[in-house]
Structure formats: structure tokens, C-alpha cells
Design an enzyme around this catalytic site. Structure first.
Site, short mmCIF file in Angstrom:
data_model
loop_
_atom_site.label_atom_id
_atom_site.label_comp_id
_atom_site.label_asym_id
_atom_site.label_seq_id
_atom_site.Cartn_x
_atom_site.Cartn_y
_atom_site.Cartn_z
N LYS A 165 43.64 43.76 39.06
CA LYS A 165 42.43 43.51 38.26
C LYS A 165 41.66 44.78 37.99
O LYS A 165 40.57 44.73 37.41
CB LYS A 165 41.54 42.49 38.99
CG LYS A 165 42.26 41.20 39.34
CD LYS A 165 41.45 40.34 40.29
CE LYS A 165 42.30 39.26 40.92
NZ LYS A 165 41.59 38.55 42.01
N ARG A 199 35.47 29.07 48.42
CA ARG A 199 35.67 28.68 47.03
C ARG A 199 36.32 27.31 47.02
O ARG A 199 36.23 26.59 48.00
CB ARG A 199 36.50 29.73 46.28
CG ARG A 199 37.58 30.41 47.08
CD ARG A 199 38.29 31.45 46.27
NE ARG A 199 37.52 32.66 46.10
CZ ARG A 199 37.49 33.67 46.97
NH1 ARG A 199 38.19 33.59 48.07
NH2 ARG A 199 36.79 34.74 46.75
N PRO A 201 37.88 36.86 35.37
CA PRO A 201 39.01 37.71 35.00
C PRO A 201 39.99 37.94 36.14
O PRO A 201 39.60 38.42 37.21
CB PRO A 201 38.35 39.04 34.59
CG PRO A 201 36.89 38.83 34.65
CD PRO A 201 36.61 37.56 35.36
N GLU A 202 41.22 37.56 35.93
CA GLU A 202 42.30 37.89 36.85
C GLU A 202 43.28 38.73 36.03
O GLU A 202 42.92 39.21 34.96
CB GLU A 202 42.92 36.59 37.41
CG GLU A 202 41.87 35.73 38.12
CD GLU A 202 42.39 34.41 38.67
OE1 GLU A 202 43.58 34.34 39.05
OE2 GLU A 202 41.61 33.44 38.71
#
Length: 292
Positions: free
Chosen positions: A61, A280, A2-3
Site C-alpha cells: 500500500k 475491526r 485503499p488496499e
DNA sequence: CAAGCCTCCTGCTTGC
DNA sequence: TGCAAGCAGGAGGCTT
């Protein structure tokens, strides 16, 4: 993952149903989901039971629901895998259920459940504090744990030129600046890669080496990709992100760079690459997005 | 003070 | 077949 668009889809789903509802019961099944709550789970429940909820708000967020007549809010962050779902009271507990809230609205009782596989998300009751850039406006107050989070690019009060200047002072890769929630909020790994691809900017370019024009363009691409993702209900890669009714979003089909390693760049056909970056992955087109 | 690395966490995928 | 390593990453704490 979720962003901003995914969190906004959740906020929009909660809004008509949660606003004005009263919390009747709170059940904490996993204390780790209260990591960002200062008191015990019993105290968390006590603060919420009987509370009447106002319209949900969001910054970046972070999501929060102010409590009527008090200077407090129920704050949520979905982390990597958090979900807020509507359920019928008495329905079977879904896998990874961490917290259950039973609400009573005009149409009766229903549950809002917090489900979170990886437990990076959290719920908390937090005190509302003045926003640093709007200290005299009560409507702009944010939970204590959100005070250091910058406004997001969809916020009407977001200051474009201040952002452009601040980013161009950073001596770090531009992507690190985009992911820094104290500079601009709401951007995560997926939308950072997408906005950089759209802007034809390599993720590792030094932020202080970019022109103001380039940064303004990049900000415009962030807004564009957010807006498009919002219309399409967000990005659902696996079952980790769904809206309050458990439905996936469609934006994963519209991604140009993220998750497309080895596939042709939609613009020039060059195979897209994935390289490690800051614990990442970064996805980019080696032809459209050059280091120099 | 800023920048960058590490940790939290689970489940799926990959490799031997 | 089984087990372990690798991978996914938001945010905050820690070190440099």
C-alpha cells in the site's frame, strides 16, 4: 479503504503525468500529514522544490516517486482516506486538502493535491535503501520506511513457497497473518475477507493448522481478487476512495462477503455474518467457512 | 521475538 | 431535537 488495487490504480494514474515532471511549488496546509517525514514542513518543501520526478513505484500500500539524480523519493501512504488528485492550478481547495504540489511537465503546470479526511495517510521525503532480499540491485531500492514491508503478491519477485512456509509458522488466526504487512503486503480488511470467502477458510483458523495446499490456494485467491478489483478500478464504498481524476471504482458491486452482513452467501444462500475481530469486522459465511 | 491491544483521526450513523 | 456513543480501519508503538 485503499488496499493494493486502489493504490495501484492511483499509481497508474500518476505515472504518465508525473514521470519527468519538475516540482515547482510545495504547500503544506496540515503538518499532521507529514507524520512520517523526519524534518520540518519547510525542509520537506525545500527537498522537493526543483526536483525532477521519476516513474512512481509501489509496494503493498506504499507508493513512492524517486527523485532523479538523488537517493531519495517522495513517499506516500493513503491510510484510510488519503487521495492524490490532479487539479488545475488555482482551482478551489477541496475539503480536507492537506498538501499541494505544483508540478511542471511538458504540457504545462498542474497541481497534485493530497486530500485526507482522517489524516491516517502521509507524505514524506525518504532515503532510498537496498531491499533486504535484493541488496545489490539499485532498481529494487525502497524508501527507508518501506524496508520492513514484505513484497506483495503481484510483485514478480514474491516468493510463494517462502510465504506459505512463513504463514504456516504463525500461531495466530490466519486473517491476522494476511493483514501482517511484514509477511505479505497489500492486503487489508476488505480483500482479506474476500480471499478467505473465496478459499472457504474461516478467518479465525490458526495459521499453523492450515495445509500448504490450503495456503497456496488462499494466495491464489488473493491474487485473483486483486486482479479483478484492479480491472474494475478498485473498491469505492463511500467517497473515500477515488482515482487521480476523482472517479470511483466499481469493485464494491463485486464483493461477495465484505459489507454484506445478513445478505445471502452468493455460493450457498446462508446469511452472511459479521463479527468483531482485532478491532475491526470480519465478514464470512458460517456454512462455507467453518472453524473445524 | 511474536502476538495482541491501543492510539492516531474525522464524519457519518445509531441510540437514548 | 440534541448529544454521546459506536463504527470505519492502516500502521506503528507498546505491553505481555
Amino acid at each position: 479503504m485503499p488496499e493494493l488495487p486502489e493504490v495501484e490504480v492511483v499509481r497508474l494514474g500518476l505515472e504518465p503525468v508525473v514521470t519527468g515532471a519538475v516540482v515547482r511549488a510545495v504547500e503544506v496546509l496540515d503538518e499532521r500529514s507529514l507524520r512520517r517525514h523526519e524534518g520540518s514542513s519547510e525542509q520537506f518543501a525545500g527537498l522537493l522544490e526543483g526536483a525532477r520526478l521519476e516513474a512512481p513505484r509501489r509496494r503493498g500500500k506504499f507508493l513512492w516517486v524517486p527523485i532523479e539524480g538523488r537517493d531519495e523519493a517522495l513517499v506516500g501512504h493513503l491510510g484510510m482516506s488519503g487521495q492524490l488528485l490532479f487539479r488545475e492550478p488555482g482551482a478551489a481547495a477541496p475539503r480536507h486538502l492537506r498538501v499541494r504540489l505544483t508540478l511542471e511537465g511538458p504540457n504545462g503546470r498542474y497541481d497534485v493535491v493530497f486530500v485526507d479526511q482522517r489524516v491516517f495517510g502521509s507524505l514524506a521525503v525518504d532515503v532510498l535503501r537496498p531491499a533486504p532480499d535484493a541488496p545489490d540491485d539499485p532498481a529494487e531500492r525502497v524508501p527507508g520506511q518501506v524496508v520492513h514491508i514484505a513484497r506483495d503478491p503481484l510483485d514478480a519477485r514474491f516468493d510463494d513457497e517462502a510465504f506459505v512456509a512463513a504463514l504456516r509458522r504463525r500461531r495466530s488466526p490466519v486473517k491476522a497473518a494476511l493483514l501482517d504487512q511484514s509477511l505479505v503486503s497489500g492486503i487489508g480488511n476488505i480483500y482479506a475477507d474476500e480471499a478467505l470467502w473465496r478459499a472457504r477458510v474461516h478467518f479465525a483458523r490458526q495459521a499453523d493448522g492450515l495445509s500448504a495446499r490450503t495456503v497456496r490456494g488462499l494466495l491464489g485467491h488473493v491474487r485473483d481478487v486483486f486482479a479483478q478489483a484492479l480491472v474494475e478500478g478498485g473498491t469505492s464504498f463511500d467517497a473515500q476512495y477515488v482515482n487521480v481524476n476523482g472517479q470511483a471504482g466499481y469493485f464494491a458491486h463485486s464483493l461477495n462477503a465484505y459489507g454484506r452482513e445478513g445478505q445471502p452467501c452468493p455460493r450457498c444462500g446462508t446469511p452472511l455474518r459479521r463479527v468483531p475481530f482485532a478491532n475491526r469486522s470480519s465478514h464470512f459465511c458460517p456454512r462455507c467457512q467453518r472453524l473445524r
